[in-house]
Design an enzyme around this catalytic site. Structure first.
Site, PDB file in Angstrom:
ATOM      1  N   ASN A 193      34.028  35.514  33.387  1.00 29.33           N
ATOM      2  CA  ASN A 193      34.731  36.176  34.470  1.00 29.33           C
ATOM      3  C   ASN A 193      34.303  35.619  35.825  1.00 29.33           C
ATOM      4  OD1 ASN A 193      36.076  37.861  36.173  1.00 29.33           O
ATOM      5  ND2 ASN A 193      35.198  39.757  35.436  1.00 29.33           N
ATOM      6  N   ASP A 194      33.135  36.037  36.301  1.00 27.64           N
ATOM      7  CA  ASP A 194      32.718  35.639  37.640  1.00 27.64           C
ATOM      8  C   ASP A 194      32.687  34.121  37.840  1.00 27.64           C
ATOM      9  OD1 ASP A 194      32.449  38.231  38.481  1.00 27.64           O
ATOM     10  OD2 ASP A 194      30.360  38.385  37.869  1.00 27.64           O
ATOM     11  N   VAL A 195      32.384  33.382  36.779  1.00 27.68           N
ATOM     12  CA  VAL A 195      32.260  31.931  36.936  1.00 27.68           C
ATOM     13  C   VAL A 195      33.605  31.247  37.120  1.00 27.68           C
ATOM     14  CG1 VAL A 195      30.107  31.823  35.632  1.00 27.68           C
ATOM     15  CG2 VAL A 195      32.266  31.494  34.436  1.00 27.68           C
TER      16      VAL A 195
END
Lengths: 465, 103
Positions: free
Chosen positions: A394-396
């Protein structure tokens, strides 16, 4: 019984073999040979220790019993552990190195004659300093790793635990450790030694509780480094070259890994260690959470998109490990390849819960390692790829890291997933990731959200291909 | 005036840090997990100290407080040695290149 000089040479040889063991890991082809060197080095070190003591009396039997007892537990764990549990295993192993260092230090403190360190209550100053540093670092490694283990295992909540006055308290304890070591050296009281150990255990515990789940790659690497420094401290006490070399190797290895992990998150080491990430950011992100339209689809849509693609890039993350979806994923990729679709994998440095976590899982699922690429190697290919398949990451992938200077993850290197013609995003819900920030990727025109369990969704797509 | 042997050990230590620095930077990122498990295994060479501690008792008293801690440390380190090397081996055996005959 062999002479001290000869055994010192053998310890040096095993130290060199340990260097070769790490050197072998520069490529998968040489790595197995490297591991063999490591085993050989260990056998030499242990045999030389027996030979140099030359005391094959009743104690020797007990050494063997304890050795085989521990060894069989270790072997059992090594064969049974699922690859997804590797972060927990490594954290657990770190705690054992730490505790072993503490025990050896206690033993040397209680019976310094056996180690040629002077007599009880009158230990050589240098040895005492080395011993107490080794013991303190070992104790920190032990309790810190236990917390990391509990968090990774899910027994303890992965969210950061913070309280008022945390940092001053930690600083106070660290200062008192130094003061205690100084006092211990001047009066050699065993009570001080026990207090030193107790507060070292305490600080290890306190240092790790404020650090959240997704920062575990840094924590594990850092504890890896600590376990090395603890071993080196004991190595100085025992005047053992193998232990000094190994301690230095492991210490710098862990430090480099922590550095790589911090860089992967664009955060300073101190920022991670001071902890509390995510907890403070939640307020800022919640206010901007207006409802935005997302496109969601099912396995059929996803299969259709991929069937018509000529190249697909897969972006795995921690969610894939949680859902144990790596085998299902490889089956899906096999089907894609049969349709002459080019597939590659893109791995972010901090994907998963420890360095290289995703690579091991993909290797377990028989994905050839030359199809798996690091961020720098593959990031330019996204613009030319037809489909990006994001599974459990997700965040990456969040483009906000490149566009919004206000965002807490601004500046973090991310995979340019949004440049793909279309993005398939497998996720259980729209909830924000660990960093507590919304992922702009969800709302992009070319993104299709697949709301399901990663493993089930991949299996369904395979059926529809 | 003679040089304290500590200085020699310190030299080995410092140089080893540099060796570690260069060797670890050359480790491919895809093998970072095996790197951690193998460093775990080799740092358990601390078992050397545990064995010395365990065998320190005389023939009549095999177990005293000091040697008992030694024996416990032997078991802990042995878990790590066997577990660390074997799990590394298991992981490394999984890293395969693309088969040429495939497709």
């Amino acid at each position: 019984m062999i002479s001290a000089n000869l055994s010192a040479i053998f310890y040096l040889i095993s130290g060199v073999l340990f260097i070769l063991a790490l050197r072998g890991l520069s490529s998968p082809e040489t790595s197995r040979q490297g591991n063999f060197f490591g085993i050989l080095g260990m056998i030499i070190a242990i045999s030389v220790t027996f030979l140099s003591i030359g005391n094959f009396s009743s104690g020797f039997i007990y050494v063997l019993i304890f050795l085989l007892f521990g060894g069989s537990i270790g072997a059992f764990i090594a064969y049974r552990i699922p690859m997804t549990a590797m972060p927990e295993l490594v954290a657990g192993f770190h705690s054992l190195v730490g505790l072993a260092a503490v025990f050896v230090a206690i033993s040397a403190f209680l019976n310094p004659e056996a180690f040629n360190l002077g007599s009880k209550g009158n230990i050589k100053l240098g040895s005492l300093i080395e011993m107490s540093i080794g013991a303190a670092v070992g104790a920190i490694t032990f309790s810190g790793s236990i917390i990391a283990f509990l968090k990774l295992q899910g027994i303890m909540s992965g969210s950061p635990i913070t309280f008022k006055g945390q940092h001053p308290l930690n600083a106070l304890i660290l200062i008192s450790i130094i003061v205690l070591i100084y006092l211990l050296c001047s009066i050699q009281s065993s009570n001080l030694f026990w207090i030193l150990l107790a507060i070292s255990f305490l600080i290890g515990f306190l240092l790790i509780i404020p650090i959240g789940g997704a920062d575990m790659p840094v924590v594990i690497s850092m504890l890896n480094s600590y376990s090395g420094w603890a071993a080196a401290g004991i190595g100085f006490t025992l005047e053992n070259t193998a232990l000094i070399i190994t301690g230095a190797l492991v210490g710098s290895s862990g430090a480099i890994l922590s550095y790589i992990m911090c860089k992967g998150m664009n955060r300073s080491f101190f920022n991670v260690i001071l902890g509390g990430f995510g907890a403070t950011d939640q307020n800022s992100s919640s206010k901007s959470q207006e409802q935005r339209p997302v496109k969601s689809g099912n396995a059929d849509d996803a299969a259709f998109l991929m069937k018509n693609a000529s190249s697909v890039i897969i972006v795995p993350g921690y969610g894939m490990a949680v859902a144990q979806a790596q085998h299902a994923l490889r089956e899906m990729v096999d089907t894609l390849k049969k349709n002459d679709i080019k597939v590659s994998y893109a791995i972010h440095p901090v994907a998963g819960r420890m360095p290289g976590h995703m690579n091991v899982l993909l290797a377990e699922a028989n994905v050839p390692y030359d199809e798996v690429f690091e961020l720098e190697e593959i990031n330019n290919d996204f613009a030319n790829a037809d489909v990006a398949f994001v599974i459990g990451a997700n965040d990456v992938t969040n483009p906000v890291a490149k566009t919004d200077p206000q965002s807490p993850i601004y500046g973090m290197p991310v995979l340019d997933v949004e440049k793909c013609k279309s993005v398939l995003f497998v996720k259980r819900s729209l909830s924000p990731g660990y960093a507590g920030i919304d992922n702009d990727l969800f709302y992009k025109e070319n993104t299709l959200m697949l709301f399901a369990d990663a493993k089930k969704m991949t299996e369904d797509i395979t059926k529809n291909l | 005036m003679e040089i304290d042997p500590f200085i020699f050990r310190l030299s080995i230590f410092i140089l080893s840090i540099f060796i570690g620095y260069y060797v670890v930077w050359s480790v491919t990122p895809s093998l970072h997990t095996p790197l951690m498990s193998v460093t775990n295994a080799i740092s358990s060479v601390i078992i050397v100290g545990a064995i010395i501690a365990g065998l320190a008792g005389d023939t009549n008293t095999v177990f005293n407080t000091s040697s008992l801690f030694g024996f416990l440390a032997i078991s802990l380190a042995a878990i790590n040695i066997f577990g660390g090397f074997l799990v590394t081996q298991r992981m490394l055996a999984m890293y395969k290149k693309k088969k040429k005959d495939k497709k």
